[in-house]
Structure formats: C-alpha cells, structure tokens
Design a protein around this motif. Structure first.
Motif, PDB file in Angstrom:
ATOM      1  N   ARG A 137      42.627   3.295  -5.220  1.00  0.00           N
ATOM      2  CA  ARG A 137      43.459   4.080  -6.140  1.00  0.00           C
ATOM      3  C   ARG A 137      42.842   5.525  -6.229  1.00  0.00           C
ATOM      4  NH1 ARG A 137      41.753  -0.930  -7.962  1.00  0.00           N
ATOM      5  NH2 ARG A 137      40.313  -0.066 -10.066  1.00  0.00           N
ATOM      6  N   GLU A 138      44.119   6.090  -6.774  1.00  0.00           N
ATOM      7  CA  GLU A 138      43.490   7.875  -7.215  1.00  0.00           C
ATOM      8  C   GLU A 138      42.227   7.701  -7.438  1.00  0.00           C
ATOM      9  OE1 GLU A 138      45.070  10.464  -4.967  1.00  0.00           O
ATOM     10  OE2 GLU A 138      45.971   8.427  -4.076  1.00  0.00           O
ATOM     11  N   THR A 139      42.606   7.190  -9.119  1.00  0.00           N
ATOM     12  CA  THR A 139      41.050   7.783  -9.701  1.00  0.00           C
ATOM     13  C   THR A 139      40.070   7.331  -8.775  1.00  0.00           C
ATOM     14  OG1 THR A 139      41.526   5.495 -10.347  1.00  0.00           O
ATOM     15  CG2 THR A 139      42.414   6.990 -11.831  1.00  0.00           C
ATOM     16  N   GLU A 140      40.204   5.800  -7.875  1.00  0.00           N
ATOM     17  CA  GLU A 140      38.790   5.557  -7.182  1.00  0.00           C
ATOM     18  C   GLU A 140      38.539   6.668  -6.601  1.00  0.00           C
ATOM     19  OE1 GLU A 140      38.362   0.927  -7.280  1.00  0.00           O
ATOM     20  OE2 GLU A 140      39.856   2.191  -5.581  1.00  0.00           O
ATOM     21  N   TYR A 141      39.227   7.437  -5.790  1.00  0.00           N
ATOM     22  CA  TYR A 141      38.958   8.733  -4.646  1.00  0.00           C
ATOM     23  C   TYR A 141      38.820   9.915  -5.623  1.00  0.00           C
ATOM     24  CZ  TYR A 141      41.191   6.832  -0.308  1.00  0.00           C
ATOM     25  OH  TYR A 141      40.920   5.926   1.184  1.00  0.00           O
ATOM     26  N   ALA A 142      39.339  10.516  -7.081  1.00  0.00           N
ATOM     27  CA  ALA A 142      38.441  10.946  -7.529  1.00  0.00           C
ATOM     28  C   ALA A 142      36.726  10.389  -7.718  1.00  0.00           C
ATOM     29  CB  ALA A 142      39.564  11.013  -8.760  1.00  0.00           C
ATOM     30  N   ARG A 143      37.090   9.815  -8.515  1.00  0.00           N
ATOM     31  CA  ARG A 143      36.072   9.493  -8.999  1.00  0.00           C
ATOM     32  C   ARG A 143      34.908   9.709  -7.401  1.00  0.00           C
ATOM     33  NH1 ARG A 143      31.992   4.220  -8.815  1.00  0.00           N
ATOM     34  NH2 ARG A 143      30.552   4.687 -10.664  1.00  0.00           N
ATOM     35  N   MET A 144      34.552   9.243  -6.095  1.00  0.00           N
ATOM     36  CA  MET A 144      33.832   9.378  -5.337  1.00  0.00           C
ATOM     37  C   MET A 144      33.704  10.628  -5.247  1.00  0.00           C
ATOM     38  SD  MET A 144      35.840   6.547  -2.390  1.00  0.00           S
ATOM     39  CE  MET A 144      36.386   5.572  -3.519  1.00  0.00           C
ATOM     40  N   VAL A 145      34.861  11.986  -5.315  1.00  0.00           N
ATOM     41  CA  VAL A 145      34.592  12.874  -4.838  1.00  0.00           C
ATOM     42  C   VAL A 145      33.394  13.403  -6.420  1.00  0.00           C
ATOM     43  CG1 VAL A 145      35.598  14.752  -5.174  1.00  0.00           C
ATOM     44  CG2 VAL A 145      37.121  13.223  -3.132  1.00  0.00           C
ATOM     45  N   ALA A 146      33.274  13.518  -7.050  1.00  0.00           N
ATOM     46  CA  ALA A 146      33.153  13.877  -8.018  1.00  0.00           C
ATOM     47  C   ALA A 146      31.541  13.275  -8.257  1.00  0.00           C
ATOM     48  CB  ALA A 146      34.130  13.375 -10.089  1.00  0.00           C
ATOM     49  N   VAL A 147      31.521  12.273  -8.301  1.00  0.00           N
ATOM     50  CA  VAL A 147      29.938  11.529  -7.363  1.00  0.00           C
ATOM     51  C   VAL A 147      29.356  12.283  -7.209  1.00  0.00           C
ATOM     52  CG1 VAL A 147      28.315   9.738  -7.147  1.00  0.00           C
ATOM     53  CG2 VAL A 147      30.123   9.243  -8.387  1.00  0.00           C
ATOM     54  N   ILE A 148      30.525  12.252  -5.080  1.00  0.00           N
ATOM     55  CA  ILE A 148      29.207  13.444  -4.482  1.00  0.00           C
ATOM     56  C   ILE A 148      29.078  14.500  -4.076  1.00  0.00           C
ATOM     57  CG2 ILE A 148      29.485  13.850  -2.065  1.00  0.00           C
ATOM     58  CD1 ILE A 148      31.865  11.802  -1.748  1.00  0.00           C
ATOM     59  N   GLU A 149      30.098  15.391  -5.286  1.00  0.00           N
ATOM     60  CA  GLU A 149      29.381  16.826  -5.763  1.00  0.00           C
ATOM     61  C   GLU A 149      28.532  16.975  -6.046  1.00  0.00           C
ATOM     62  OE1 GLU A 149      33.688  18.066  -7.355  1.00  0.00           O
ATOM     63  OE2 GLU A 149      33.795  18.986  -5.588  1.00  0.00           O
ATOM     64  N   ARG A 150      28.152  16.219  -6.983  1.00  0.00           N
ATOM     65  CA  ARG A 150      26.799  15.893  -8.588  1.00  0.00           C
ATOM     66  C   ARG A 150      25.895  15.503  -7.087  1.00  0.00           C
ATOM     67  NH1 ARG A 150      29.836  12.757 -11.914  1.00  0.00           N
ATOM     68  NH2 ARG A 150      28.968  10.899 -11.737  1.00  0.00           N
ATOM     69  N   HIS A 151      25.743  14.931  -6.091  1.00  0.00           N
ATOM     70  CA  HIS A 151      24.759  14.631  -5.384  1.00  0.00           C
ATOM     71  C   HIS A 151      24.532  15.951  -4.403  1.00  0.00           C
ATOM     72  CE1 HIS A 151      24.892  10.578  -7.134  1.00  0.00           C
ATOM     73  NE2 HIS A 151      23.396  10.651  -6.741  1.00  0.00           N
ATOM     74  N   ASP A 152      25.257  16.664  -4.958  1.00  0.00           N
ATOM     75  CA  ASP A 152      25.091  17.751  -3.569  1.00  0.00           C
ATOM     76  C   ASP A 152      24.437  17.717  -1.944  1.00  0.00           C
ATOM     77  OD1 ASP A 152      24.517  20.803  -3.705  1.00  0.00           O
ATOM     78  OD2 ASP A 152      22.913  20.582  -3.743  1.00  0.00           O
ATOM     79  N   LEU A 153      25.258  17.173  -1.617  1.00  0.00           N
ATOM     80  CA  LEU A 153      24.755  16.001   0.259  1.00  0.00           C
ATOM     81  C   LEU A 153      25.430  16.841   0.907  1.00  0.00           C
ATOM     82  CD1 LEU A 153      24.679  13.093  -0.739  1.00  0.00           C
ATOM     83  CD2 LEU A 153      23.137  13.709  -0.260  1.00  0.00           C
ATOM     84  N   THR A 154      25.843  17.349   2.204  1.00  0.00           N
ATOM     85  CA  THR A 154      25.964  18.057   3.392  1.00  0.00           C
ATOM     86  C   THR A 154      26.465  16.968   3.742  1.00  0.00           C
ATOM     87  OG1 THR A 154      24.521  16.986   4.884  1.00  0.00           O
ATOM     88  CG2 THR A 154      24.047  19.549   3.982  1.00  0.00           C
TER      89      THR A 154
END
Length: 130
Positions: A28-45
């Motif tokens: 769902r859109e909310t799941e994609y949004a959560r994925m993006v937010a978590v990835i951004e917090r982890h500061d990964l290439t």
C-alpha cells in the motif's frame, strides 16, 4: 560475527519495513512511505541497499513467498528470528552462494523494489532513471 541483538538493532527496523515487498499483495501507499522513511533514517547508499535486498532479505523472504501454503501471516518476531539466523551465517561460501543466486531470488519482488527505489529517489530530490 555479530550477535543477534546487534543485528536486530542495526537492521531489524529496515528488514521489517522492506518485508512487504515479498507479500502476495502489492504494498500500500503507506507501506511504501514507511519504507522510504526507514531507508532515509539508515543513511545507506543505493548499492548498500541493493545488497541488503539481495543477500540479507531475499534468501529468507523468497522461501516464505514460495511456501506451499502462501502464508502471509508470519509475525515480526518470527521473521526477525529467521532473518537473524540467516544473517549470522552469511559469510564465506554462503555469501557467495546467495550472491550468485540472488538475481533469481529477487525476480518476483524486483518490480516492487524498482518502484520503491523510484520513490526513494524522488523523496531525496533526485530524478529516477528512465
């Protein structure tokens, strides 16, 4: 080799956020949004993220996805246990084995992964490739 708690502390949130890529239904859109937010917090290439997708997640989640029952109800605790067990053994020949077969293991989740990466790039102000 990292202990289980260190793996959960470092990767648990990210693993759980990305797990919907392997579920039967489209995230769902909310799941994609959560994925993006978590990835951004982890500061990964993007390269680091790709290898997490291919080596840390795919071997465990593909088996879950391909199970006969198609059970989509694996709880977070069970999933983390499986991911930790896999990742604690991910060295030497096992790492090479999973790297070799990771393309096949990510085939079903790859379109969703590509959608996620596009959203991640847009969120960070970059232009996704055509």
């Amino acid at each position: 080799m990292k202990d289980a708690q260190t793996l959960v502390d470092e990767r648990g949130e990210l693993w759980l956020a990305l797990a919907p890529l392997w579920r039967e239904h489209e995230p769902r859109e909310t799941e994609y949004a959560r994925m993006v937010a978590v990835i951004e917090r982890h500061d990964l290439t993007l390269e680091q993220l790709e290898w997490i997708f291919r080596l840390e997640l795919a071997p465990v989640l593909t088996r879950q996805q391909m199970s006969v029952a198609g059970d989509d109800t694996l709880d977070d605790h069970q999933l983390l246990r499986r991911l930790v067990a896999h990742n604690r053994r991910l060295f030497g020949w096992r790492k090479g084995f999973w790297a070799l077969f990771s393309g096949m293991m990510t085939m079903l989740a790859r379109p969703r992964w590509n959608t996620l990466i596009e959203r991640l790039l847009v969120a960070s102000g970059q232009t996704p490739p055509d």
